[in-house]
Design a protein around this motif. Structure first.
Motif, PDB file in Angstrom:
ATOM      1  N   ILE A 111     -64.817  63.924  50.699  1.00  0.00           N
ATOM      2  CA  ILE A 111     -63.711  62.758  51.180  1.00  0.00           C
ATOM      3  C   ILE A 111     -63.882  61.724  50.499  1.00  0.00           C
ATOM      4  O   ILE A 111     -65.230  61.843  49.398  1.00  0.00           O
ATOM      5  CB  ILE A 111     -65.197  62.599  52.125  1.00  0.00           C
ATOM      6  N   PRO A 112     -63.204  61.661  49.883  1.00  0.00           N
ATOM      7  CA  PRO A 112     -62.390  59.976  49.145  1.00  0.00           C
ATOM      8  C   PRO A 112     -63.395  58.979  49.112  1.00  0.00           C
ATOM      9  O   PRO A 112     -63.588  58.477  51.036  1.00  0.00           O
ATOM     10  CB  PRO A 112     -61.500  59.704  48.412  1.00  0.00           C
ATOM     11  N   LEU A 113     -64.177  58.438  48.666  1.00  0.00           N
ATOM     12  CA  LEU A 113     -65.100  56.474  48.617  1.00  0.00           C
ATOM     13  C   LEU A 113     -64.854  55.481  48.188  1.00  0.00           C
ATOM     14  O   LEU A 113     -65.381  54.651  47.796  1.00  0.00           O
ATOM     15  CB  LEU A 113     -66.587  56.976  48.809  1.00  0.00           C
ATOM     16  N   ILE A 114     -63.807  56.052  47.117  1.00  0.00           N
ATOM     17  CA  ILE A 114     -63.012  54.671  46.281  1.00  0.00           C
ATOM     18  C   ILE A 114     -62.869  53.461  46.816  1.00  0.00           C
ATOM     19  O   ILE A 114     -63.760  52.149  47.100  1.00  0.00           O
ATOM     20  CB  ILE A 114     -61.621  55.177  45.984  1.00  0.00           C
ATOM     21  N   MET A 115     -62.532  53.481  48.311  1.00  0.00           N
ATOM     22  CA  MET A 115     -62.389  52.017  48.536  1.00  0.00           C
ATOM     23  C   MET A 115     -63.507  51.796  49.942  1.00  0.00           C
ATOM     24  O   MET A 115     -63.299  50.279  50.150  1.00  0.00           O
ATOM     25  CB  MET A 115     -60.815  52.075  49.357  1.00  0.00           C
TER      26      MET A 115
END
Length: 298
Positions: A111-115
């Motif tokens: 799960i990405p949390l970049i933004m």
């Protein structure tokens, strides 16, 4: 090694110092060989990342991640205390189960949390964003020291001493009226809550959670404990927890130095080899010290 790499290693060392504190509680205080941490670390990252991605406040998401880790520790302890499954086997069963559970929670391998907002983006002012690689370790130092002081204070209370007595001599603890089963469950909950908290922080600093992020966590935790005890041998808890934190930081700095030294020629795939070498050195140093002092006395 560049300044950026140095602060990056310090940041990881501080995060994994929470893992080391959790491992210290289970292995040293409770004498419970707990492999659950390889599952509870990514569990914390998964719960934290999913909650933040769903729009939850990052502080609340991190707290929920720690609670999830505590739940994993409780189940491991219940398998051992109430179902009479051997401690090591109980932790292995929970570690295996958590792999599937973490996949279910995330709905995929990562799960990405970049933004997404994290506790670091909330606390750090936007004007100082270019210095976040310095400010993040500063925030982590404050957090780790606060948790260390809480652990020191708790394990000096009557209940904390009962947990320590359960690990040292369960028969004597039971003779003094201590419910040793409950103490094991409580100690394991605290241990895995710290590990899951580290997992949630790791996911937020690295920009997302991944199903494989927990591989080797127990080795890193044990390495930090062993290195710390070699650097600062101590009997008092207040110094023992400090040694564990220092061990985690030194471990990560050593790894970063080795991987960033071009003349050595090591790459990321050599991480496990470096860990094995470092732990071996940490185990051999006390033995060499004893032999040296014995020879000196003669």
């Amino acid at each position: 090694m560049s300044l950026f790499a140095l602060f990056g290693a310090l940041e990881l060392g501080l995060i994994f110092s929470l893992v080391a504190l959790g491992v210290f509680i289970s292995f040293r205080l409770l004498r419970f060989p707990d492999l659950t941490v390889d599952g509870s670390f990514p569990l914390g990252g998964a719960v934290g990342a999913v909650s933040i991605a769903a729009g939850m406040d990052p502080f609340l998401a991190t707290f929920l991640a720690a609670l999830a880790g505590a739940g994993a520790g409780i189940i491991t302890a219940v398998l051992n205390v109430h179902l009479k499954i051997m401690d090591l086997l109980a932790s292995i069963l929970m570690m295996i189960a958590l792999y599937s559970i973490n996949l279910r929670i995330m709905g995929g391998p990562n799960i990405p949390l970049i933004m997404e907002p994290t506790i670091f983006t909330v606390l750090l002012p936007t004007a100082l964003e270019e210095y976040d690689y310095i400010l993040r370790p500063v925030l982590l130092v404050i957090l780790v020291l606060a948790i260390k002081l809480l652990i020191d204070a708790y394990f000096s209370t009557k209940q904390g001493l009962a947990i320590r007595a359960t690990g040292s001599n369960p028969r004597m603890a039971r003779a003094q009226g201590v419910n040793t089963g409950w103490m094991v469950i409580l100690g394991m909950a605290i241990s895995n809550a710290l590990v899951a908290l580290a997992g949630a922080l790791f996911a937020q600093t690295q920009g997302g959670a991944d199903i494989s992020m927990g591989i080797g966590t127990i080795v890193i935790g044990l390495a930090a404990v062993i290195v710390g005890e070699s650097i600062l041998p101590a009997r008092r808890l207040i110094f023992a927890t400090l040694a564990v934190i220092l061990g985690a930081i030194v471990y990560r700095l050593f790894i970063a130095l080795a991987l960033n030294s071009e003349f050595i020629g090591l790459a990321a795939q050599d991480l496990n080899l470096l860990t094995a070498i470092l732990v071996t050195i940490a185990l051999v140093i006390p033995l060499l010290k004893k032999r040296f002092f014995k020879a000196k006395r003669k």
